[in-house]
Design a protein around this motif. Structure first.
Motif, PDB file in Angstrom:
ATOM      1  N   ARG A 116       0.807  -1.214   0.000  1.00  0.00           N
ATOM      2  CA  ARG A 116       0.000   0.000   0.000  1.00  0.00           C
ATOM      3  C   ARG A 116       0.839   1.261   0.000  1.00  0.00           C
ATOM      4  NH1 ARG A 116      -3.385  -2.876   3.753  1.00  0.00           N
ATOM      5  NH2 ARG A 116      -2.517  -1.689   5.439  1.00  0.00           N
ATOM      6  N   ASN A 117       2.148   1.130  -0.153  1.00  0.00           N
ATOM      7  CA  ASN A 117       3.011   2.297  -0.135  1.00  0.00           C
ATOM      8  C   ASN A 117       2.695   3.245  -1.279  1.00  0.00           C
ATOM      9  OD1 ASN A 117       5.058   3.944   0.723  1.00  0.00           O
ATOM     10  ND2 ASN A 117       6.646   2.802  -0.307  1.00  0.00           N
ATOM     11  N   LEU A 118       2.529   2.722  -2.482  1.00  0.00           N
ATOM     12  CA  LEU A 118       2.224   3.572  -3.631  1.00  0.00           C
ATOM     13  C   LEU A 118       0.820   4.153  -3.539  1.00  0.00           C
ATOM     14  CD1 LEU A 118       3.845   1.526  -6.515  1.00  0.00           C
ATOM     15  CD2 LEU A 118       4.696   3.592  -5.430  1.00  0.00           C
ATOM     16  N   GLU A 119      -0.106   3.435  -2.916  1.00  0.00           N
ATOM     17  CA  GLU A 119      -1.451   3.975  -2.722  1.00  0.00           C
ATOM     18  C   GLU A 119      -1.422   5.167  -1.785  1.00  0.00           C
ATOM     19  OE1 GLU A 119      -3.871   0.874  -1.245  1.00  0.00           O
ATOM     20  OE2 GLU A 119      -3.702  -0.345  -3.044  1.00  0.00           O
ATOM     21  N   GLN A 120      -0.646   5.081  -0.727  1.00  0.00           N
ATOM     22  CA  GLN A 120      -0.581   6.172   0.236  1.00  0.00           C
ATOM     23  C   GLN A 120       0.083   7.411  -0.348  1.00  0.00           C
ATOM     24  OE1 GLN A 120       1.351   4.257   3.519  1.00  0.00           O
ATOM     25  NE2 GLN A 120      -0.518   3.273   4.208  1.00  0.00           N
ATOM     26  N   ALA A 132     -18.629  -2.464   4.776  1.00  0.00           N
ATOM     27  CA  ALA A 132     -17.471  -3.235   4.313  1.00  0.00           C
ATOM     28  C   ALA A 132     -16.564  -2.339   3.488  1.00  0.00           C
ATOM     29  CB  ALA A 132     -17.917  -4.431   3.486  1.00  0.00           C
ATOM     30  N   VAL A 133     -15.274  -2.634   3.534  1.00  0.00           N
ATOM     31  CA  VAL A 133     -14.272  -1.918   2.752  1.00  0.00           C
ATOM     32  C   VAL A 133     -13.773  -2.876   1.677  1.00  0.00           C
ATOM     33  CG1 VAL A 133     -12.041  -0.769   2.802  1.00  0.00           C
ATOM     34  CG2 VAL A 133     -13.605  -0.519   4.733  1.00  0.00           C
ATOM     35  N   PHE A 134     -13.894  -2.452   0.415  1.00  0.00           N
ATOM     36  CA  PHE A 134     -13.471  -3.256  -0.718  1.00  0.00           C
ATOM     37  C   PHE A 134     -12.231  -2.642  -1.348  1.00  0.00           C
ATOM     38  CE2 PHE A 134     -17.923  -4.298  -0.318  1.00  0.00           C
ATOM     39  CZ  PHE A 134     -17.952  -5.656  -0.581  1.00  0.00           C
ATOM     40  N   LYS A 159      -8.037   1.596  11.011  1.00  0.00           N
ATOM     41  CA  LYS A 159      -6.795   2.164  11.551  1.00  0.00           C
ATOM     42  C   LYS A 159      -5.801   1.060  11.879  1.00  0.00           C
ATOM     43  CE  LYS A 159      -6.473   6.315  12.635  1.00  0.00           C
ATOM     44  NZ  LYS A 159      -5.760   7.339  11.898  1.00  0.00           N
ATOM     45  N   GLN A 160      -6.276  -0.045  12.422  1.00  0.00           N
ATOM     46  CA  GLN A 160      -5.383  -1.161  12.726  1.00  0.00           C
ATOM     47  C   GLN A 160      -4.807  -1.776  11.457  1.00  0.00           C
ATOM     48  OE1 GLN A 160      -7.783  -3.813  15.092  1.00  0.00           O
ATOM     49  NE2 GLN A 160      -6.978  -2.975  17.015  1.00  0.00           N
ATOM     50  N   ALA A 161      -5.574  -1.786  10.382  1.00  0.00           N
ATOM     51  CA  ALA A 161      -5.101  -2.359   9.123  1.00  0.00           C
ATOM     52  C   ALA A 161      -4.250  -1.379   8.326  1.00  0.00           C
ATOM     53  CB  ALA A 161      -6.288  -2.803   8.277  1.00  0.00           C
ATOM     54  N   GLY A 162      -4.205  -0.114   8.732  1.00  0.00           N
ATOM     55  CA  GLY A 162      -3.399   0.874   8.031  1.00  0.00           C
ATOM     56  C   GLY A 162      -4.122   1.554   6.887  1.00  0.00           C
ATOM     57  N   ILE A 163      -5.423   1.432   6.821  1.00  0.00           N
ATOM     58  CA  ILE A 163      -6.206   2.089   5.772  1.00  0.00           C
ATOM     59  C   ILE A 163      -6.808   3.350   6.374  1.00  0.00           C
ATOM     60  CG2 ILE A 163      -8.161   1.871   4.214  1.00  0.00           C
ATOM     61  CD1 ILE A 163      -7.718  -1.157   4.282  1.00  0.00           C
ATOM     62  N   ILE A 185     -10.763   8.411   9.893  1.00  0.00           N
ATOM     63  CA  ILE A 185     -10.790   7.951   8.512  1.00  0.00           C
ATOM     64  C   ILE A 185     -11.224   9.109   7.618  1.00  0.00           C
ATOM     65  CG2 ILE A 185     -11.792   6.291   6.910  1.00  0.00           C
ATOM     66  CD1 ILE A 185     -10.024   5.044   9.068  1.00  0.00           C
ATOM     67  N   ILE A 186     -10.486   9.326   6.538  1.00  0.00           N
ATOM     68  CA  ILE A 186     -10.825  10.362   5.573  1.00  0.00           C
ATOM     69  C   ILE A 186     -11.624   9.691   4.458  1.00  0.00           C
ATOM     70  CG2 ILE A 186      -9.898  12.071   3.980  1.00  0.00           C
ATOM     71  CD1 ILE A 186      -7.386  12.098   5.780  1.00  0.00           C
ATOM     72  N   LEU A 187     -12.820  10.204   4.215  1.00  0.00           N
ATOM     73  CA  LEU A 187     -13.730   9.563   3.269  1.00  0.00           C
ATOM     74  C   LEU A 187     -13.580  10.120   1.850  1.00  0.00           C
ATOM     75  CD1 LEU A 187     -16.894   9.177   5.495  1.00  0.00           C
ATOM     76  CD2 LEU A 187     -15.163   7.485   4.936  1.00  0.00           C
ATOM     77  N   SER A 188     -12.380  10.359   1.443  1.00  0.00           N
ATOM     78  CA  SER A 188     -12.068  10.721   0.063  1.00  0.00           C
ATOM     79  C   SER A 188     -10.615  10.337  -0.175  1.00  0.00           C
ATOM     80  CB  SER A 188     -12.273  12.215  -0.184  1.00  0.00           C
ATOM     81  OG  SER A 188     -11.350  12.951   0.587  1.00  0.00           O
ATOM     82  N   GLU A 189     -10.291  10.075  -1.406  1.00  0.00           N
ATOM     83  CA  GLU A 189      -8.923   9.701  -1.731  1.00  0.00           C
ATOM     84  C   GLU A 189      -8.243  10.836  -2.470  1.00  0.00           C
ATOM     85  OE1 GLU A 189      -9.049   6.033  -3.907  1.00  0.00           O
ATOM     86  OE2 GLU A 189      -9.074   4.872  -2.065  1.00  0.00           O
ATOM     87  N   PRO A 190      -6.922  10.914  -2.375  1.00  0.00           N
ATOM     88  CA  PRO A 190      -6.235  11.982  -3.110  1.00  0.00           C
ATOM     89  C   PRO A 190      -6.292  11.717  -4.605  1.00  0.00           C
ATOM     90  CG  PRO A 190      -4.649  10.477  -2.145  1.00  0.00           C
ATOM     91  CD  PRO A 190      -5.994  10.075  -1.625  1.00  0.00           C
ATOM     92  N   ARG A 191      -6.218  12.788  -5.370  1.00  0.00           N
ATOM     93  CA  ARG A 191      -6.180  12.624  -6.816  1.00  0.00           C
ATOM     94  C   ARG A 191      -4.891  11.926  -7.195  1.00  0.00           C
ATOM     95  NH1 ARG A 191      -9.638  15.598  -9.969  1.00  0.00           N
ATOM     96  NH2 ARG A 191      -8.118  15.509 -11.644  1.00  0.00           N
ATOM     97  N   ARG A 192      -4.971  11.092  -8.192  1.00  0.00           N
ATOM     98  CA  ARG A 192      -3.799  10.329  -8.609  1.00  0.00           C
ATOM     99  C   ARG A 192      -2.768  11.247  -9.234  1.00  0.00           C
ATOM    100  NH1 ARG A 192      -2.727   7.003 -13.456  1.00  0.00           N
ATOM    101  NH2 ARG A 192      -0.910   5.801 -12.893  1.00  0.00           N
TER     102      ARG A 192
END
Length: 186
Positions: A57-61, A96-98, A141-145, A174-181
């Motif tokens: 998940r390094n590149l995702e973060q 659920a988180v997919f 948070k425990q899973a690092g997401i 938890i932030i309910l949006s992802e950064p733009r790629r």
């Protein structure tokens, strides 16, 4: 700024006093001497020119991982790293988180679980939605997401249950949006 300069000048003055009295005590602001490395030891520690990333998940973060765009006609679209799905039936609340790469949920939480069910008066009320949100935020948070996409269905978005679920997730960190790629030029 002035305070740090004052403390530095006091340390230097203290060092001068120690040196002038011919004591063998080492000054606190002086660094310890480092032993010189042998040239033969550095040859054995050569840096590998290829690097293997062991954190998936390094590149995702860093928002550098590839997001699958898919077809524009597919719903729900798959342009995400992690997606949060929330459903509320007559009897239970489930979240659920997919991941974008797998149809199986990465994390899930429901009022069907005994540990959550025994603490609630009802398994489909607003308090149940809030409890599911708190527990799922803790598991994420425990899973690092820490970031995920959540798009509620527009006609259910304004309900108190969905709002309390979102608020519990946000309070859990938890932030309910992802950064733009980010697109890196090659």
């Amino acid at each position: 700024m002035a305070l740090s300069e004052l403390s530095r000048s006091i340390r230097m003055l203290r060092c001068r006093l120690i040196v002038s009295t011919n004591q063998t005590t080492r000054c606190l602001s002086q660094a310890a001497s480092q032993p010189e490395p042998e040239p033969s030891a550095n040859e054995a520690e050569a840096v590998n020119p290829t690097f293997v990333n062991r954190n998936p998940r390094n590149l995702e973060q860093m928002a550098l991982a590839v997001k699958d765009r898919g077809w524009k006609t597919t719903w729900p679209h798959r342009q995400f790293y992690h997606r949060l799905m929330f459903s509320r039936t007559q009897n239970h609340v489930t979240a659920a988180v997919f991941s974008s790469t797998s149809p199986v949920p990465v994390l899930s939480c429901s009022t069907k679980e005994w540990a959550i069910k025994k603490e609630l008066p009802s398994t489909n009320c607003v308090a149940a939605c809030q409890a599911v949100g708190e527990v799922l935020a803790h598991r994420c948070k425990q899973a690092g997401i820490t970031r995920m996409v959540y798009r509620a269905i527009p006609w259910t978005y304004r309900s108190d249950a969905v709002q309390s679920f979102r608020a519990a997730m946000k309070e859990g960190g938890i932030i309910l949006s992802e950064p733009r790629r980010k697109y890196v030029g090659t």
